[in-house]
Write a protein that holds these residues in place. Structure first.
Motif, PDB file in Angstrom:
ATOM      1  N   HIS A 199      -9.640-103.619  71.550  1.00 27.94           N
ATOM      2  CA  HIS A 199      -8.217-103.275  71.613  1.00 27.94           C
ATOM      3  C   HIS A 199      -7.709-103.290  73.053  1.00 27.94           C
ATOM      4  O   HIS A 199      -6.542-103.554  73.302  1.00 27.94           O
ATOM      5  N   LEU A 200      -8.596-102.970  73.972  1.00 26.90           N
ATOM      6  CA  LEU A 200      -8.224-102.874  75.384  1.00 26.90           C
ATOM      7  C   LEU A 200      -8.554-104.201  76.054  1.00 26.90           C
ATOM      8  O   LEU A 200      -9.716-104.506  76.321  1.00 26.90           O
ATOM      9  N   ASN A 201      -7.525-104.979  76.283  1.00 21.88           N
ATOM     10  CA  ASN A 201      -7.723-106.311  76.841  1.00 21.88           C
ATOM     11  C   ASN A 201      -6.622-106.623  77.855  1.00 21.88           C
ATOM     12  O   ASN A 201      -5.690-107.369  77.556  1.00 21.88           O
ATOM     13  N   PRO A 202      -6.723-106.031  79.062  1.00 19.48           N
ATOM     14  CA  PRO A 202      -5.667-106.283  80.057  1.00 19.48           C
ATOM     15  C   PRO A 202      -5.650-107.749  80.493  1.00 19.48           C
ATOM     16  O   PRO A 202      -6.682-108.424  80.498  1.00 19.48           O
ATOM     17  N   LYS A 203      -4.471-108.201  80.825  1.00 23.39           N
ATOM     18  CA  LYS A 203      -4.331-109.578  81.314  1.00 23.39           C
ATOM     19  C   LYS A 203      -4.956-109.686  82.698  1.00 23.39           C
ATOM     20  O   LYS A 203      -5.172-108.700  83.378  1.00 23.39           O
ATOM     21  N   ARG A 204      -5.227-110.899  83.108  1.00 21.07           N
ATOM     22  CA  ARG A 204      -5.760-111.153  84.445  1.00 21.07           C
ATOM     23  C   ARG A 204      -4.755-112.000  85.213  1.00 21.07           C
ATOM     24  O   ARG A 204      -4.114-112.885  84.658  1.00 21.07           O
ATOM     25  N   ASP A 205      -4.644-111.709  86.509  1.00 20.82           N
ATOM     26  CA  ASP A 205      -3.745-112.516  87.334  1.00 20.82           C
ATOM     27  C   ASP A 205      -4.511-113.703  87.916  1.00 20.82           C
ATOM     28  O   ASP A 205      -5.675-113.937  87.592  1.00 20.82           O
ATOM     29  N   SER A 206      -3.854-114.449  88.779  1.00 18.28           N
ATOM     30  CA  SER A 206      -4.463-115.660  89.337  1.00 18.28           C
ATOM     31  C   SER A 206      -5.692-115.357  90.191  1.00 18.28           C
ATOM     32  O   SER A 206      -6.544-116.218  90.375  1.00 18.28           O
ATOM     33  N   ARG A 207      -5.793-114.120  90.674  1.00 12.76           N
ATOM     34  CA  ARG A 207      -6.962-113.725  91.482  1.00 12.76           C
ATOM     35  C   ARG A 207      -7.985-112.968  90.631  1.00 12.76           C
ATOM     36  O   ARG A 207      -8.887-112.337  91.153  1.00 12.76           O
ATOM     37  N   ASN A 208      -7.825-113.047  89.301  1.00 13.50           N
ATOM     38  CA  ASN A 208      -8.729-112.457  88.320  1.00 13.50           C
ATOM     39  C   ASN A 208      -8.744-110.927  88.344  1.00 13.50           C
ATOM     40  O   ASN A 208      -9.703-110.302  87.920  1.00 13.50           O
ATOM     41  N   ARG A 209      -7.677-110.322  88.832  1.00 13.99           N
ATOM     42  CA  ARG A 209      -7.551-108.863  88.820  1.00 13.99           C
ATOM     43  C   ARG A 209      -6.938-108.430  87.499  1.00 13.99           C
ATOM     44  O   ARG A 209      -6.065-109.106  86.963  1.00 13.99           O
ATOM     45  N   ARG A 210      -7.391-107.305  87.002  1.00 11.46           N
ATOM     46  CA  ARG A 210      -6.861-106.774  85.745  1.00 11.46           C
ATOM     47  C   ARG A 210      -5.430-106.289  85.948  1.00 11.46           C
ATOM     48  O   ARG A 210      -5.131-105.616  86.929  1.00 11.46           O
ATOM     49  N   ARG A 211      -4.573-106.589  84.975  1.00 12.37           N
ATOM     50  CA  ARG A 211      -3.180-106.142  84.990  1.00 12.37           C
ATOM     51  C   ARG A 211      -2.893-105.463  83.664  1.00 12.37           C
ATOM     52  O   ARG A 211      -2.803-106.100  82.630  1.00 12.37           O
ATOM     53  N   TYR A 212      -2.762-104.134  83.712  1.00 13.03           N
ATOM     54  CA  TYR A 212      -2.543-103.336  82.516  1.00 13.03           C
ATOM     55  C   TYR A 212      -1.057-103.187  82.231  1.00 13.03           C
ATOM     56  O   TYR A 212      -0.261-102.981  83.134  1.00 13.03           O
ATOM     57  N   THR A 213      -0.690-103.258  80.957  1.00 12.09           N
ATOM     58  CA  THR A 213       0.686-103.017  80.529  1.00 12.09           C
ATOM     59  C   THR A 213       0.788-101.577  80.020  1.00 12.09           C
ATOM     60  O   THR A 213      -0.228-100.877  79.909  1.00 12.09           O
ATOM     61  N   GLU A 214       2.000-101.149  79.691  1.00  5.21           N
ATOM     62  CA  GLU A 214       2.191 -99.821  79.110  1.00  5.21           C
ATOM     63  C   GLU A 214       1.398 -99.691  77.813  1.00  5.21           C
ATOM     64  O   GLU A 214       0.844 -98.630  77.519  1.00  5.21           O
ATOM     65  N   ALA A 215       1.344-100.775  77.021  1.00  9.13           N
ATOM     66  CA  ALA A 215       0.584-100.745  75.762  1.00  9.13           C
ATOM     67  C   ALA A 215      -0.907-100.530  76.040  1.00  9.13           C
ATOM     68  O   ALA A 215      -1.583 -99.783  75.318  1.00  9.13           O
ATOM     69  N   ASP A 216      -1.430-101.181  77.082  1.00  9.92           N
ATOM     70  CA  ASP A 216      -2.841-100.987  77.458  1.00  9.92           C
ATOM     71  C   ASP A 216      -3.099 -99.546  77.874  1.00  9.92           C
ATOM     72  O   ASP A 216      -4.122 -98.959  77.509  1.00  9.92           O
ATOM     73  N   ILE A 217      -2.163 -98.973  78.615  1.00  9.28           N
ATOM     74  CA  ILE A 217      -2.317 -97.588  79.066  1.00  9.28           C
ATOM     75  C   ILE A 217      -2.315 -96.644  77.866  1.00  9.28           C
ATOM     76  O   ILE A 217      -3.085 -95.682  77.815  1.00  9.28           O
ATOM     77  N   GLU A 218      -1.488 -96.938  76.874  1.00 12.77           N
ATOM     78  CA  GLU A 218      -1.463 -96.108  75.663  1.00 12.77           C
ATOM     79  C   GLU A 218      -2.804 -96.187  74.930  1.00 12.77           C
ATOM     80  O   GLU A 218      -3.292 -95.185  74.415  1.00 12.77           O
ATOM     81  N   ILE A 219      -3.415 -97.349  74.892  1.00 16.42           N
ATOM     82  CA  ILE A 219      -4.737 -97.495  74.267  1.00 16.42           C
ATOM     83  C   ILE A 219      -5.773 -96.674  75.033  1.00 16.42           C
ATOM     84  O   ILE A 219      -6.607 -95.999  74.428  1.00 16.42           O
ATOM     85  N   VAL A 220      -5.711 -96.702  76.354  1.00 18.41           N
ATOM     86  CA  VAL A 220      -6.633 -95.904  77.168  1.00 18.41           C
ATOM     87  C   VAL A 220      -6.447 -94.418  76.857  1.00 18.41           C
ATOM     88  O   VAL A 220      -7.428 -93.679  76.702  1.00 18.41           O
ATOM     89  N   ARG A 221      -5.200 -94.000  76.723  1.00 12.52           N
ATOM     90  CA  ARG A 221      -4.943 -92.588  76.396  1.00 12.52           C
ATOM     91  C   ARG A 221      -5.519 -92.225  75.020  1.00 12.52           C
ATOM     92  O   ARG A 221      -6.067 -91.142  74.835  1.00 12.52           O
TER      93      ARG A 221
END
Length: 103
Positions: free
Chosen positions: A34-56
């Motif tokens: 369920h927790l699958n943050p997007k990656r940017d061009s430098r392969n860093r994780r980018r979490y959305t509000e939806a991802d943060i809600e899953i973490v919570r």
């Protein structure tokens, strides 16, 4: 005025927001599909509000409910299935009401 939300947060920001270690976020990413943050061009994780809600949700299940990783994963799957079913039934009801009005 409320504080404007960002579109994406990095791992350290999310860890600070939810009160956990960045390493826990990386670990949970491997254990929870369920927790699958997007990656940017430098392969860093980018979490959305939806991802943060899953973490919570993960943290709540583990800390407050005392669930294991497996139990937490099953609970998230169960909730996701229930939400999909509710959405499908709502759409079906709307369709049936519309059909009844046109008869």
């Amino acid at each position: 005025m409320s504080k404007p939300t960002k579109l994406y947060y990095d791992t350290n920001e999310v860890a600070e927001i939810v009160g956990c270690e960045p390493s826990a976020l990386r670990f949970w990413e491997k254990k929870f599909p369920h927790l699958n943050p997007k990656r940017d061009s430098r392969n860093r994780r980018r979490y959305t509000e939806a991802d943060i809600e899953i973490v919570r949700k993960i943290m709540y299940q583990k800390e407050k409910q005392g669930r294991t990783l497996k139990g937490t994963r099953e609970q998230l799957n169960h909730r996701e299935t229930a939400q999909n079913l509710i959405h499908r039934l709502t759409r079906l009801r709307e369709f049936l009401v519309e059909l009844k009005e046109h008869m």
